[in-house]
Scaffold this motif. Sequence first.
Motif, PDB file in Angstrom:
ATOM      1  N   UNK A   1       0.829  -1.202   0.000  1.00  9.87           N
ATOM      2  CA  UNK A   1       0.000   0.000   0.000  1.00  9.87           C
ATOM      3  C   UNK A   1       0.865   1.254   0.000  1.00  9.87           C
ATOM      4  N   UNK A   2       0.226   2.419   0.097  1.00  5.88           N
ATOM      5  CA  UNK A   2       0.958   3.690   0.126  1.00  5.88           C
ATOM      6  C   UNK A   2       1.360   4.052   1.548  1.00  5.88           C
ATOM      7  N   UNK A   3       2.344   4.926   1.676  1.00  6.54           N
ATOM      8  CA  UNK A   3       2.725   5.465   2.982  1.00  6.54           C
ATOM      9  C   UNK A   3       1.606   6.387   3.465  1.00  6.54           C
ATOM     10  N   UNK A   4       1.152   6.156   4.702  1.00  4.42           N
ATOM     11  CA  UNK A   4       0.064   6.967   5.266  1.00  4.42           C
ATOM     12  C   UNK A   4       0.368   7.265   6.723  1.00  4.42           C
ATOM     13  N   UNK A   5      -0.360   8.238   7.292  1.00  2.00           N
ATOM     14  CA  UNK A   5      -0.279   8.456   8.737  1.00  2.00           C
ATOM     15  C   UNK A   5      -0.776   7.211   9.460  1.00  2.00           C
TER      16      UNK A   5
END
Length: 367
Positions: free
Chosen positions: A237-241
Amino acid sequence: MLSPHLAKKIVSDVRRLIDEDIIIVDTNGIIMASTDTTRLGQFHEGAFLVCQEKKKRIITKQDENILRGVKAGINLPIFFRGDVIGVIGITGDPKKVSPYGELLKKMTELLIQENYYTEQLQLEARALETFVFEWLQARDWSPSFYERAQLFHIDLTMKRRVIIASFHENEPSLSVDMWKYVQNMWNEQRDIIVRWGNDRLLILQTDEDKERTTAKIKTVQRALIEKYAVTLYIGCGKMVDSKHVHHSYKQAERALHIAKQTKKIVFDEDLRLEMCLEDISLPTKQELVKRTIDPLMHEQELLHTLRTFFANDLSLKQTAEALHIHINTLHYRLKKIEQYTNLHVRNLEHIITLYLAIRFLDETTKK
């Protein structure tokens, strides 16, 4: 601590070293495991006394007439963290079996210690899995959630990427050994790696660099193939908080689905057409197949031609070479496809429709 299952395993392991009968007895003097199954559940007075005295006891032929449920041999206390938790007994001539005594006692204690730490590891792993599951589900964090994060030394202020690693469905289930091996290979304390069902690993990663991540994943994949002969599919997945890891998880799931088809490491942020196709329902995909290439279902040669045409980027020359046919034969087959489907290979909308139909056909056939 000393369960019947573990006692049976110990007897089985120790039995490989000597031919004499072996028993494992609990602190109440009841035989839990034995190479002689007729003795299971019987009271062994000699072992009971060993537990009380906390020292080994030689059982003589005379003792067989005095002590209840005993046979000549040697009984030794099993210690764990300073306490007696059971007794191991070896049946036979005391002079013959005594030299084995301390060795088998030590081996038994090591097996119990190893089993204890394995159980503790599994308990900690399950606790961490439960925490991560709540992390992915919860939209608001409770005070207890923050407290547990501190107990696990998890920094909730860091950005994270969810990576899902899945084993091939025909390969063995994910073992504790595999999980620990991947943890050691990954070697990043800030990242979290948990078992996710029987065939998946879930990684909450903190490194934003895709190249480093890809290199690390490839290293793990190669190591698992060499050590366990298992294949690992990877979706990222993407980098997220940290508050939004559930979004990254959904992206990783989508990327994993594509990874299983392409046999590549897939990052969701690199998906384009696949991102849209994943959101199309299975019934819709099946309906498109029915409305387009259903007339070709009994024309496998034409279906193969169409697949090859797409695999060679619509190049007539390369497609003919790949099929080992004359280009005029290819033109004939494409004309037949147009007649069957009423879709023309030189029409952009039609060719896209045919491409999607073939793709959905292959996908739904696999499912």
